[in-house]
Design an enzyme around this catalytic site. Structure first.
Site, PDB file in Angstrom:
ATOM      1  N   GLY A 194       0.830  -1.200   0.000  1.00  0.00           N
ATOM      2  CA  GLY A 194       0.000   0.000   0.000  1.00  0.00           C
ATOM      3  C   GLY A 194       0.862   1.246   0.000  1.00  0.00           C
ATOM      4  CB  CYS A 195       0.159   4.686  -1.124  1.00  0.00           C
ATOM      5  SG  CYS A 195      -1.511   4.885  -0.473  1.00  0.00           S
ATOM      6  CE1 TYR A 196      -1.681   8.098   3.945  1.00  0.00           C
ATOM      7  CE2 TYR A 196      -3.478   6.530   3.846  1.00  0.00           C
ATOM      8  CZ  TYR A 196      -3.041   7.835   3.844  1.00  0.00           C
ATOM      9  OH  TYR A 196      -3.941   8.857   3.744  1.00  0.00           O
ATOM     10  CB  THR A 222       5.427   2.387   0.240  1.00  0.00           C
ATOM     11  OG1 THR A 222       4.873   1.213  -0.372  1.00  0.00           O
ATOM     12  CG2 THR A 222       6.764   2.721  -0.408  1.00  0.00           C
ATOM     13  CB  ALA A 223       5.368   6.804   2.967  1.00  0.00           C
TER      14      ALA A 223
END
Lengths: 343, 343, 343, 343
Positions: free
Chosen positions: B148-150, B152-153
Site C-alpha cells: 500500500g501507499c501509506y 511504503t512511506a
C-alpha cells in the site's frame, strides 16, 4: 553528444530544460549558469533533480559557454541580446527562450519591453522558433527566438483558418488562461498562493507583451495585418495554458474538423482531438503536446477554437528542445516522447 | 519484450501503470481490461495517453490474459484473489496492486476488508513487494503483493531504526498525509473538489486498513510485535504522501544521518537528504523516488523521520514496475528513471 | 462606540481585522496605518473591503493613535514593543497580534526572535490573550498579547488532559499543519503558488518560534515544565490549521469525550464534536470557532486529539476581537457570530 | 419574522441559503427538507452550521411547507414545478433557485431540460429574479425564478451597452469561467478533485442550458433577438464566476466608464471598479457583490467587459435573499452586508 549550456538555470524554464535534457539521449548538459548560486550544486537548489543532474552552477561568462555546441538562454528579457553576438562568433548556436529576438521591429521591441535593444543587427537573422511554421529555417539557424507561451497556443489555433483566408483577420479574439508558473520564479506578492489560489482574474487587458508577437506572426500567415483582442487570465493552477479563440467565418468553409486534421497530420506535437471534444490542460501536463479542438456553436458564423499546452513545455523548454533537435538533425521527438502526468 | 496485461485499467493506478509502461523499453502492453469499457480505445478515456497507447479495452477473462508473461491487477480489493490461481496455472506471473495478498493472516484480512478471502492457499506464497526488504524473494516470485501507499512511506522511514533496535517499538506514531488521488477514481461525494479543496482533515483514526499491513511488516523487521498509532490525513492536492514519524530513542544511537545514509546507500529509489532537510512531495511527483530526512529536535529523545513519495508511483505503479524489473532480471531502474515534475 | 486603530493594516491579519470590525456593531475603525501606503484608501489596496471601509491609510505615529480607545498591532515582530509604552500612557489599550509580549522571559524572546527586547518592563504586565485560560485577567488588562495561531490550536487540544494530569507531560507531540496565509503577505519565493501549490512539506523541525510559546503556556497548565516535539507543516490551501496531538495516558481516565465536553461546555468558540468525528478546517473557515475531537485508537494508551481553527480568525484577528470584547465588557460573541464559509 | 422554508437543503445552494439566513435579522428558518435525511439534524450533515442552525430535516411535503411565508427551492430542475401551484394556493410565496420558471417558452424549456414542463400555466406569472432589471415586478411577485449563475454575471456586464444600443447585438461573445461548486454536490467522477484540480477546460461549447436563458433576457433589454456565443469553462477553485465579455461597438460611445458608473450608481450589489481595473473573484467570495470593469483595448472597436460574482451568493442564494427582501418590503441589503473572505 551535443554539449549544451543553460544560462539562467534557476527559473522555471531553466529547471524544466534540465528535467528534459537530463533524459535526452543525445545531450550532455555541460554548463548551467546562475549569477547568484555560483559553486552550488544544481540539485541542492532543485532536489527534484537529485540523481539526474550533478552539475554545479557557474558564472555566466562567455568563455565558459564557448565550449558548448548550443546555449539556451532561460534568462529574463534583456540578457541574451548582450551575449549573443560573442557566442555566435565562437560558433555556438543559440536558442533564446526570452523575448529578445522575437519581434522584428526594434522600435516596437523597445516600446513593449521598456529598454533599448542592445543587438538590433541580429534581429533579422534570428529565426522565430515555432517549428510548425518555420521548420526549414530553424534547421539551418544559428539563433532561434523561442516563442512565448501564449503566442504558441494562440498561433496553433488560428493558423489553419488564417492561412486559408477563412476568417475575418481584423477582429480576432484570444481569451487565454494561464497557470501561475508563467509568472516565473520571482519573489512577488502578486503570485503568492494566498493571492492567486482559489481565485481567477484577467490582467493586462490594456496591452500585454505577447500581443505584438502574436500580431506579427499571425500577419505573416494572413499576409496582411491583423486585428487582435488579447485578454490573458491567471488560473489557480501551476502549469497549463488554455486558449479560447473566436473568429468570424467569411463564407462556407466545409469541414473545419477535416481542415485542422489535414493541416496537422504530420506534426509530431500538435494533436487535433475528435469532433466535439474539449481539451483539458491536465492531458498535456509535462508533455510537449498541443491538443486542439474546433467548434462552430449552433452553426453560427462564429468559430471557436480551443488550444491547450503546458506553458513550460510546448510553451517554453520543450519547444526549445524541439528546435534543438531540428538544428542538430535529430528526429524531432528525441527526448520529448513523455506522457502527460494525469491525474 | 515482456507481454504485460493490466486488469482494471480505468483507475488511477491503472492509468499510471500505462504512463510508465508506455515508455518502458522492455515491455509491450498487450492487454488492458475494463468490464465497463470493452471495445473502446484506452486513449479515448484517457486523452493523456494519445500517441502513447493504442490498445483497446478487452473483457477481464483469464483466457485472454493467459497470453501475457505478467499481469498487473490494478483492481479494487477482492478481484485478484478470484483469478490468481488460474493465471499462475498458465505460467503467468502476477503483481497485485490491491490488498488481496498483503496480509499473511486470512482472518485478519477478513476482519479489515469485510469479506472472506477467496484464495487463502496462495497467501503464504505471495511475496510482499517492497524491494528494499524483500528483493531476493521478489526475484523468484510468481505472485507479488504490491505494498500500500501509506505502508511504503512508513516502512522506509522506520526500517533503519527498527532493525537496529534503536527505538521503542511499542509506541510508534505515524502521522501521514495523502493527496486525494489515493482515494481512487470513483464517483463519491467525499472526494469532490468542493469537499476536499482548500481544506484539511484526518480520517479513519479509529482504524485504517493499512494499519495491520504496516504492523505486520514492521514486526518482521523488529522481530517482535509493534504498537503503532497511525493517523491518515487528506491533503488538498492530487499526488503525494508525506509521512511524519515519531519514535522514542532507547539509548545513545550515534549519528542518525549516517545510519540512514548507510542503510540506503545502494538503493536506487530511496534518497536520504542532507542533514536538516525537509523533503517536499513536489520533488518526487511523477517519479519513483522516496526522499527521507531524519531529525532529533532539541536533542531530545524523540526522533522525527520525514518520508515522502508519490502515492501513485513509489506507492503503487512505479513500485510495481520495480518489482517487475526484479522478477524478469532487468536493471532495477529500467523505465523508471524519470525526473520529478517541478514545479 | 469603541474607537479602534490598526497599526499595520496591510498584512493578512490586518485585513482580516478590518473584515470583522467593519461589521462589529460597537466599533468604529478610526485609524488604519501603513508606512508605505499613507494617503491611499484602504479599499483601493483591498477591493474586498469596498463598501465596508472608507478609511485612508495614515502614518503610524503615536499622536494620531492616541485618539483611539484601543489599538491593534498587526505588525511584524518588533514594532509593538517600540510604541506600547507611549500609547498606554495616553490611556489607549493595546492588543498585540505579533509575538512581542507573548514570552515571559526576555532572554528567551531574544534567542528566538533574534533581537533585543525594547520594552522588557511591560512583559510582566502583558496578559496572554487566550480567553479560555486567561478570561478574567484579560477583562482588566491594558496590554494583551494575542496568541500565535499554532499555540492556540495546540493549547486548546492539550488543556483538558494536562490540567487534570492525565497524560505524560514530558513527551507531548504536536504535528500541526497550516495553510499558507500563515506565512503572511510578503514577497517571498517560498510561498509562491508554484512553490506551495500541489505539494506538502514540514518545516522548522529543528525549532519554530511558536515552540517556546506553547511550552510556556502548557507548563502553566501542567504546573511543571513540559517536553514537546512540535512539527509544523505547510498545506496547499490558504486558510486553516489542523493540529494532530499525541500523548501517553497515565492511568484510567474515564470518558475522554465527557471530559472535553465538560471542560468546554461554557466556551462560546470551542466546540467539541461528537465522538468519532474528524474535524475539517473548511468547517471553521472564516469563523472564530475551534472544532475539537478526541480519539483513543484501538484502546491503546496513546490519545489523539484533533483541533482545527482558521489561523486568521481564532488564530489571530477573531481572537483579538474576542479579547477586545472582554476588555470592553461586551458579550463575547459580539461581531463574531459568523458562519463558516462552506464549501 | 418571515417564516422561511428550504426545499432541498442538502446541496450547495441550500447550505449557502442556510449560512445567510442564519444571520438574517428578519427570518426564521422553520422548515428544511431533504428526502434522504429526514430526522437528522442539519448541522450533523453540515458541521459548518453548528451553533447557527438547530433545525432537523423534514420530508418535502406541501402541508409542512404551507406554514411558511416563503419557500425557497434549492432543488434539482423539475421539482419546483411539481409543488408550486399547491404552495401558492396556500398563500406561500416562492423563490425557485432551479431553472423551472426561467424560460418563458415551455417548448424551449423542454428542449434544453429534457422533460415536459409540469406547470406551464405558471410560467407567464413567474418573475425573473434579477433585481437590477425586474425590481418592481419582484416586489409584488408570488413566484420568482431566481437567475442562473452564468446568466447573472453575463447580463450585468452587457446590460448598460445593450440598453443604449451601443453594440452589435448579433455577435456577442461570453467567455465565462466558473469554480467547481457550480456543478453541485453530486457524486460524479467529473468533479473529483483529482479530475478538476490543477487543470482547466471548456465544456458544453455546443450548447449549455444557460444559453437560452441569457439570450431571452438580453433580447428583452435589446428589444430584438440577439446572437450569442457562450463558452463556459471549469476553473480549479471552489467558488467564483468570471465573465469576460466581448462586443463590437457601433459608433462613438463616449466614456464607457461613466456609462457603467451611472447605470449602476444606485445598485446596492453592483460595483463598477475604477478605470483600468481587473476584478478578481476572491474579492467577492462569500459576498453578494458583482464587481465590473470595462476596457477598450488599444482603442479598437471591440469592448471588453469583466464581471465577477460568487456563483453561490450573487449567482444563487444571495440573490434569492435579495429577492426575498424585495418581496417582503425589507431594505435590500438586509442580511447581505457581509464582507468578502480575502485571502
Amino acid at each position: 553528444m551535443i554539449r549544451a549550456g543553460i544560462v539562467g538555470g534557476t527559473g522555471y524554464t531553466g529547471v524544466e530544460l534540465l528535467r528534459i535534457l537530463a533524459l535526452h539521449p543525445e545531450v550532455e548538459v555541460s554548463v548551467v549558469t546562475s549569477r547568484s548560486d555560483v559553486g552550488s550544486r544544481v540539485d541542492a537548489l532543485y532536489p527534484s533533480l537529485r540523481g539526474a543532474i550533478d552539475t554545479v552552477f557557474s558564472a555566466p561568462d562567455v568563455e565558459t559557454l564557448s565550449a558548448c555546441d548550443l546555449v539556451f538562454f532561460a534568462t529574463p528579457n534583456g540578457t541574451a541580446m548582450l551575449m549573443a553576438q560573442q557566442l555566435l562568433a565562437y560558433g555556438v548556436k543559440i536558442i533564446d527562450l526570452s523575448a529578445d529576438f522575437r519581434l522584428k521591429d526594434a522600435l516596437e521591441w523597445q516600446h513593449w519591453y521598456g529598454m533599448e535593444h542592445a543587438c538590433p543587427t541580429l534581429i533579422a537573422e534570428a529565426v522565430y522558433g515555432l517549428p510548425e511554421t518555420h521548420r526549414e529555417s530553424i534547421k539551418t539557424a544559428r539563433l532561434v527566438a523561442n516563442p512565448g507561451c501564449y503566442p504558441t497556443a494562440v498561433q496553433l489555433g488560428f493558423l489553419p483558418l488564417l492561412e486559408k483566408g477563412l476568417i475575418d483577420p481584423h477582429h480576432l479574439i484570444a481569451d487565454v488562461k494561464s497557470g501561475v508558473s508563467g509568472a516565473g520564479r520571482k519573489a512577488e506578492m502578486a503570485t503568492l498562493m494566498s493571492e492567486t489560489g482559489e481565485s481567477f482574474k484577467a490582467y493586462g487587458v490594456a496591452g500585454h507583451r505577447h500581443l505584438p508577437e502574436i500580431r506579427q506572426q499571425l500577419a505573416l500567415t494572413a499576409k496582411q495585418s491583423v486585428g487582435l483582442t488579447f485578454v490573458p487570465h491567471l488560473v489557480p493552477m501551476i502549469r497549463g495554458i488554455h486558449a479560447t479563440l473566436y473568429a468570424r467565418l467569411t463564407g462556407d468553409v466545409g469541414s473545419l474538423q477535416t481542415l485542422f486534421e489535414q493541416k496537422y497530420a504530420d506534426e509530431v506535437f500538435v494533436d487535433v482531438l475528435p469532433a466535439n471534444s474539449h481539451p483539458d490542460t491536465r492531458n498535456v501536463r509535462g508533455s510537449n503536446n498541443c491538443h486542439i479542438s474546433i467548434h462552430q456553436p449552433q452553426g453560427q458564423d462564429t468559430v471557436v477554437i480551443l488550444s491547450v499546452i503546458d506553458n513550460l513545455v510546448k510553451g517554453a523548454a520543450g519547444q526549445a528542445v524541439h528546435n534543438m533537435n531540428l538544428m542538430f538533425g535529430l528526429p524531432e521527438h528525441t527526448g520529448l516522447n513523455t506522457v502527460a502526468l494525469y491525474p
